[in-house]
Motif scaffolding. Structure first.
Motif, mmCIF file in Angstrom:
data_model
loop_
_atom_site.group_PDB
_atom_site.id
_atom_site.type_symbol
_atom_site.label_atom_id
_atom_site.label_comp_id
_atom_site.label_asym_id
_atom_site.label_seq_id
_atom_site.Cartn_x
_atom_site.Cartn_y
_atom_site.Cartn_z
ATOM 1 N N ASP A 266 0.710 -1.093 -0.272
ATOM 2 C CA ASP A 266 -0.134 -0.267 0.255
ATOM 3 C C ASP A 266 1.143 1.232 0.252
ATOM 4 O OD1 ASP A 266 -1.679 2.187 0.625
ATOM 5 O OD2 ASP A 266 -2.850 1.295 1.465
ATOM 6 N N ALA A 267 0.667 1.696 -0.855
ATOM 7 C CA ALA A 267 1.800 2.605 -1.124
ATOM 8 C C ALA A 267 1.181 3.989 -0.071
ATOM 9 C CB ALA A 267 1.747 3.986 -2.371
ATOM 10 N N VAL A 268 0.074 4.350 0.656
ATOM 11 C CA VAL A 268 0.334 5.330 1.851
ATOM 12 C C VAL A 268 0.917 5.151 2.537
ATOM 13 C CG1 VAL A 268 -1.157 6.255 2.706
ATOM 14 C CG2 VAL A 268 -2.085 6.529 -0.008
ATOM 15 N N ALA A 293 -1.569 9.965 -9.504
ATOM 16 C CA ALA A 293 -1.443 8.235 -10.447
ATOM 17 C C ALA A 293 -0.812 7.325 -9.935
ATOM 18 C CB ALA A 293 -0.619 8.377 -12.087
ATOM 19 N N VAL A 294 0.169 7.744 -8.764
ATOM 20 C CA VAL A 294 0.629 6.959 -7.977
ATOM 21 C C VAL A 294 0.408 6.036 -6.664
ATOM 22 C CG1 VAL A 294 3.023 6.396 -6.078
ATOM 23 C CG2 VAL A 294 3.508 6.961 -8.337
ATOM 24 N N VAL A 295 -0.772 7.040 -6.212
ATOM 25 C CA VAL A 295 -2.033 6.753 -5.079
ATOM 26 C C VAL A 295 -3.179 6.042 -5.654
ATOM 27 C CG1 VAL A 295 -3.268 8.385 -3.085
ATOM 28 C CG2 VAL A 295 -0.964 8.895 -3.947
ATOM 29 N N THR A 296 -3.426 6.154 -6.802
ATOM 30 C CA THR A 296 -4.724 5.747 -7.397
ATOM 31 C C THR A 296 -4.369 5.245 -9.124
ATOM 32 O OG1 THR A 296 -5.229 8.117 -8.242
ATOM 33 C CG2 THR A 296 -6.159 7.449 -6.138
ATOM 34 N N PRO A 297 -3.469 4.086 -8.523
ATOM 35 C CA PRO A 297 -3.223 4.337 -10.611
ATOM 36 C C PRO A 297 -4.400 3.085 -11.008
ATOM 37 C CG PRO A 297 -2.739 1.840 -8.648
ATOM 38 C CD PRO A 297 -2.905 3.876 -7.599
ATOM 39 N N THR A 298 -4.738 3.947 -12.725
ATOM 40 C CA THR A 298 -5.341 3.008 -13.082
ATOM 41 C C THR A 298 -4.891 2.348 -13.874
ATOM 42 O OG1 THR A 298 -4.514 4.591 -14.897
ATOM 43 C CG2 THR A 298 -7.348 5.364 -13.449
ATOM 44 N N PRO A 299 -6.028 0.636 -14.586
ATOM 45 C CA PRO A 299 -5.089 -0.425 -15.892
ATOM 46 C C PRO A 299 -4.912 -0.020 -16.603
ATOM 47 C CG PRO A 299 -7.526 -0.767 -14.923
ATOM 48 C CD PRO A 299 -7.076 0.679 -14.332
ATOM 49 N N SER A 300 -4.535 1.043 -16.526
ATOM 50 C CA SER A 300 -3.919 2.238 -18.393
ATOM 51 C C SER A 300 -2.180 1.127 -18.370
ATOM 52 C CB SER A 300 -4.297 3.029 -18.583
ATOM 53 O OG SER A 300 -3.371 4.125 -17.412
ATOM 54 N N ALA A 301 -2.154 1.540 -19.477
ATOM 55 C CA ALA A 301 -0.472 1.184 -19.937
ATOM 56 C C ALA A 301 0.618 1.974 -19.301
ATOM 57 C CB ALA A 301 -0.324 1.585 -20.994
ATOM 58 N N ASP A 302 1.882 1.404 -19.001
ATOM 59 C CA ASP A 302 2.561 2.290 -18.297
ATOM 60 C C ASP A 302 2.776 3.929 -18.814
ATOM 61 O OD1 ASP A 302 2.294 0.734 -16.384
ATOM 62 O OD2 ASP A 302 4.022 -0.951 -16.857
ATOM 63 N N ASP A 303 2.989 3.981 -20.248
ATOM 64 C CA ASP A 303 3.614 5.295 -21.344
ATOM 65 C C ASP A 303 2.208 6.143 -20.897
ATOM 66 O OD1 ASP A 303 3.153 3.413 -24.379
ATOM 67 O OD2 ASP A 303 1.929 3.402 -22.404
ATOM 68 N N GLY A 334 12.004 2.374 -11.535
ATOM 69 C CA GLY A 334 11.284 2.289 -13.249
ATOM 70 C C GLY A 334 11.363 2.918 -14.175
ATOM 71 N N GLY A 335 12.064 4.186 -13.574
ATOM 72 C CA GLY A 335 11.930 4.975 -14.932
ATOM 73 C C GLY A 335 11.469 5.859 -14.794
ATOM 74 N N ARG A 336 10.583 6.462 -14.033
ATOM 75 C CA ARG A 336 9.670 7.062 -13.629
ATOM 76 C C ARG A 336 9.585 7.719 -12.585
ATOM 77 N NH1 ARG A 336 3.914 4.797 -12.844
ATOM 78 N NH2 ARG A 336 4.261 2.959 -10.995
ATOM 79 N N ASN A 337 8.629 9.235 -12.632
ATOM 80 C CA ASN A 337 9.225 10.181 -11.713
ATOM 81 C C ASN A 337 8.060 9.319 -10.816
ATOM 82 O OD1 ASN A 337 11.071 11.665 -11.578
ATOM 83 N ND2 ASN A 337 10.254 12.677 -13.167
ATOM 84 N N LEU A 338 7.831 9.417 -8.927
ATOM 85 C CA LEU A 338 7.165 9.344 -7.852
ATOM 86 C C LEU A 338 6.595 10.280 -7.177
ATOM 87 C CD1 LEU A 338 8.364 5.493 -7.346
ATOM 88 C CD2 LEU A 338 6.942 6.100 -9.353
ATOM 89 N N CYS A 369 9.661 0.397 -3.238
ATOM 90 C CA CYS A 369 8.851 -0.019 -2.691
ATOM 91 C C CYS A 369 7.398 0.448 -3.061
ATOM 92 C CB CYS A 369 8.216 0.499 -0.886
ATOM 93 S SG CYS A 369 9.503 -1.032 -0.069
ATOM 94 N N VAL A 370 7.279 2.076 -3.151
ATOM 95 C CA VAL A 370 6.068 2.489 -3.908
ATOM 96 C C VAL A 370 5.561 2.330 -5.118
ATOM 97 C CG1 VAL A 370 5.147 5.027 -4.282
ATOM 98 C CG2 VAL A 370 5.858 4.669 -2.630
ATOM 99 N N ASP A 371 6.868 1.671 -5.764
ATOM 100 C CA ASP A 371 6.509 1.630 -7.242
ATOM 101 C C ASP A 371 6.061 0.540 -7.563
ATOM 102 O OD1 ASP A 371 6.900 1.702 -10.318
ATOM 103 O OD2 ASP A 371 8.616 -0.268 -9.882
#
Length: 807
Positions: A266-268, A293-303, A334-338, A369-371
């Motif tokens: 759980d990211a929080v 987008a990190v707190v409430t992710p959606t099943p969309s593509a990573d990009d 993973g190459g992305r800002n969180l 861990c957040v990722d």
């Protein structure tokens, strides 16, 4: 005396004191006037032999000194001498010459000598002591038996921040803060009592030199004794090990942070764990900001483009004094800002380079861990969406039971494979299914969908519960072999139960699944224990046995997955909650799940609650049919009469035709007994039972064939039809949708339980005349006729809605 003068000065070249120092006295003319015992041990001359000799006699290497000693030496001269031993060998010594006067005022010279090797050792010891006392970074102190300061070195002054003059005469607990000083005093008292030294005893706390930040000092204590071996006090050496202590604390903080933030997805909660660990041990306050987008992710593509807004998900109260410097560390994985981590330092304490390294390491672990939590939540969301699309949207319309269900995802894991289903069956029966697929995530959701599809397909075949699970087990084994996956559990568990509202009984079989619970109208409750078969996919080859239990109208039946009792106080808690359940099954479901949005643990849970609704006796008609062709006409007459009583005159003709065709097949190809049953519920069911196991098939008859059209007509006139088998034989059934009952029903239905219907052959008051028709519903010319004797063209009558026959 030039051979004596190696160095001149204040005499620091020779450490004097007790021990192996030899002494002699010379007159100014070089005559030996006194000879000490240690000199005898050094050169082998006793006093009688030495006194009166000239000093030249003792010099080796052929050196001769003539004249007065005062011409060659000054007070305090030291030097290296080579002296001749009484036995002839040379003895090298370090000597000092000091001027003195006797009682008559005559000049005398005191010569002290020490073997060169011993002098070197004493020089080294003196240098070491001087270095420890004045030039080392090790703090040294001497305390008396009352633990009061007697002496300290400059290093200890700098280390403690208290000057030597302020320490002398004070106890150690007057200098060090309490209560940590009491531990140090206890150690020192034990050292004085036992004489055993203590090394590397650490003191952690504040000092006058560091009043705002904790330091670490390593104490080594040893007992001091006087010349009579009496305890004189205690000495101790102190080393500042603060860097080592802080490095150890940083590692400890990293370990605690990893254990705390690495135990959840759980990211929080990950962010909250970091703040709890970092404050106040590392920073005065801390906060974690994550992208939406990190707190409430959606099943969309990573990009896919993600919202850039930052949201503070965890923080601590700001310090009262405003704090110190602010340290911002980005969160990337993973190459992305969180997001970012904010550390606020303590007032007046800048972050050291090691602190910045620690902050970066903490941020990196949090980012990882957040990722992981974000990816897990995204996969969980996708799996949850998939399983919701695969589970039934609504409970199918049926009258056998009132059903409510709940699905509780696991709180500590991905979406699991718990599933349920409600399947309408022939004869107004309903199948209730609950299962659990091994594993979690998308694979479990997909496996659940395949298993549910297989159960629905097998249920349409009207198989007994035990036989259905046997076929399901074969399917699971085949799917596992096809996947070539030998590392995972191939199947899961399943409970399949069928409720018959006419007989008011439930039959069930279990493949490794917990037994259902039942609450009866009389207030009793229990578990329907049956012989549980192996879990699906094990390939054990063991049978799945079907068990039957009574379930009267109004009784409650609860099917659940294994995780539910753990969330509700065990099996007994579930049984008590079910027994106390009043009201709708939905309310009972809520009581069983305790209103939990998720179930604790790693496995999700489902619960399926059904309240039994029996079919009234006046909605069931049963006739025993003799095994003779003439019985068909009487069957049609009985069916027509029953349809008139039920107010279903518009559907009388197709029902007569369906019943006659099914009965005709049973008479021709079956074995006695033959029994016809009509059930009026949300649909009209016509069932014909006989004792044979011959399977009927639909075929298309040729134009010149007299027979072969019976089941084809049944299929055209009904919504669906099929065959189910029992240990006694088979039942061929069909279902028709019901039209709105008319108002011309003749009389109320009499009680009409099984085998209590109108006797075969009893004409109904409004039934059409059956004379002139044979058992196949044909007139004297061989034409197929309806119930009213008119020729039948093969086209079903209109239903009044523009359609004909069955769908």
């Amino acid at each position: 005396m030039g051979a004596w003068r190696v160095t001149t000065g204040d005499g620091e070249g020779l450490p004097f004191g007790p021990g192996a120092v030899s002494t002699a006295e010379l007159a100014d003319d070089g005559t030996i006037t006194a000879w000490g015992p240690s000199a005898r041990r050094l050169l082998g001359y006793d006093a009688a032999q030495a006194i009166g000799l000239r000093a030249n006699r003792l010099l080796a290497d052929g050196v001769r000194v003539e004249g007065l000693v005062s011409r060659w030496c000054r007070d305090g001269d030291t030097g290296e001498l080579a002296l001749r031993h009484h036995e002839g060998h040379t003895v090298r010594v370090r000597a000092r010459v000091n001027e003195m006067r006797d009682a008559d005022g005559e000049l005398r010279w005191m010569v002290t000598a020490l073997p060169s090797a011993e002098a070197v050792r004493r020089d080294v010891g003196r240098s070491v002591l001087a270095g420890l006392a004045d030039r080392t970074s090790i703090g040294l102190a001497v305390l008396d038996t009352d633990l009061r300061y007697v002496w300290i070195n400059p290093a200890l002054e700098r280390m403690g921040g208290v000057p030597a003059g302020a320490r002398y005469g004070r106890r150690i607990d007057d200098v060090l803060p309490r209560p940590a000083s009491r531990n140090v005093m206890g150690v020192m008292k034990e050292v004085m009592r036992t004489g055993r030294p203590v090394n590397d005893f650490e003191y952690h706390g504040l000092t006058d030199a560091s009043p705002d930040r904790e330091v670490a000092l390593s104490f080594s204590c040893f007992r001091l004794e006087d010349s009579a071996n009496r305890v004189a006090g205690v000495g101790y050496a102190v080393i500042d090990v603060t860097p080592r202590f802080r490095a150890r604390e940083r590692l400890k903080l990293l370990d605690e942070a990893s254990a705390r933030i690495g135990s959840t997805l759980d990211a929080v909660r990950v962010a909250g764990g970091l703040v709890a660990v970092a404050v106040p041990r590392f920073a005065a306050s801390a906060a974690v900001d994550l992208l939406d987008a990190v707190v409430t992710p959606t099943p969309s593509a990573d990009d896919a483009p993600a919202p850039r807004a930052l949201r503070t998900v965890a923080d601590s109260p700001p310090p009262a004094n405003g704090g110190g410097p602010l340290l911002l560390i980005p969160l990337r994985a993973g190459g992305r800002n969180l997001g970012q981590v904010r550390f606020l330092g303590r007032a007046g304490q800048p972050f050291e380079p090691d602190d910045i390294t620690l902050a970066q390491e903490l941020a990196q672990r949090v980012a990882t861990c957040v990722d992981n939590a974000s990816r897990f939540e995204r996969e969980r969301t996708a799996a949850l969406a998939l399983r919701r699309s695969l589970l039934p949207k609504d409970v199918p319309r049926q009258t056998a039971v009132d059903v409510a269900r709940r699905y509780l995802p696991a709180a500590q894991s991905q979406v699991g494979g718990a599933w349920y289903d409600v399947i309408p069956l022939s004869g107004a029966r309903t199948a209730l299914v609950v299962g659990q697929v091994a594993g979690h995530g998308l694979a479990a959701a997909a496996g659940m969908g395949r298993l549910r599809t297989a159960v629905q397909t097998l249920a349409r075949m009207d198989l007994p519960p035990g036989e259905l699970l046997a076929h399901l087990d074969d399917i699971v084994v085949g799917l596992h072999e096809e996947s070539n996956d030998t590392d995972t559990d191939p199947g899961g568990t399943c409970l399949y139960a069928v409720y018959d509202p006419v007989a008011q009984r439930v039959s069930l079989a279990s493949a490794g699944h917990p037994p259902p619970a039942v609450a009866l109208p009389d207030g009793t409750s229990r578990f329907l224990e049956s012989r549980t078969g192996p879990a699906l996919g094990l390939g054990a080859g063991l049978p799945f046995e079907t068990a039957e239990f009574p379930l009267p109208e109004g009784g409650l039946l609860a099917l659940y997955s294994a995780a539910l009792p753990a969330a509700d106080g065990g099996r007994e808690g579930l049984r008590r909650a079910l027994a106390a359940g009043e009201g709708s099954p939905d309310e009972v479901c809520g009581a069983l799940t305790g209103g939990l949005p998720r179930v604790p643990g790693k496995d999700d849970a489902v619960v399926l609650v059904a309240r039994a609704r029996g079919v009234p006796e006046d909605r069931v008609a049963v006739w025993d049919v003799p095994l003779e062709p003439s019985a068909v006409a009487r069957v049609r007459a009985d069916v027509a009469g029953r349809m008139a009583r039920w107010g279903l005159r518009d559907q009388s003709f197709p029902t007569e035709l369906v019943a006659s065709e099914l009965v005709t097949n049973a008479i021709r190809y079956g074995r006695p007994p033959v029994r016809l049953r009509l059930i009026r519920e949300t649909s009209l069911t016509c069932e014909v039972f006989d004792a044979s196991d011959t399977t009927p098939h639909v075929r298309r008859a040729a134009a010149d064939e007299e027979g072969g059209r019976g089941l084809f007509l049944v299929a055209q006139l009904t919504e669906r039809w099929g065959t189910r088998y029992t240990a006694e034989g088979k039942t061929v059934w069909s279902e028709q949708p019901l039209s709105t009952p008319d108002d011309t029903a003749d009389t109320p239905d009499a009680p009409n339980g099984p085998n209590a219907a109108d006797p075969p052959g009893t004409p109904d008051a409004d039934a059409p005349e059956a004379e002139g028709r044979d058992s196949d519903g044909r007139d004297g010319d061989g034409r197929r006729t309806g119930a009213d004797g008119r020729p039948f063209t093969g086209v079903p009558p209109s239903r009044g809605d523009g359609t004909r026959g069955a769908a």
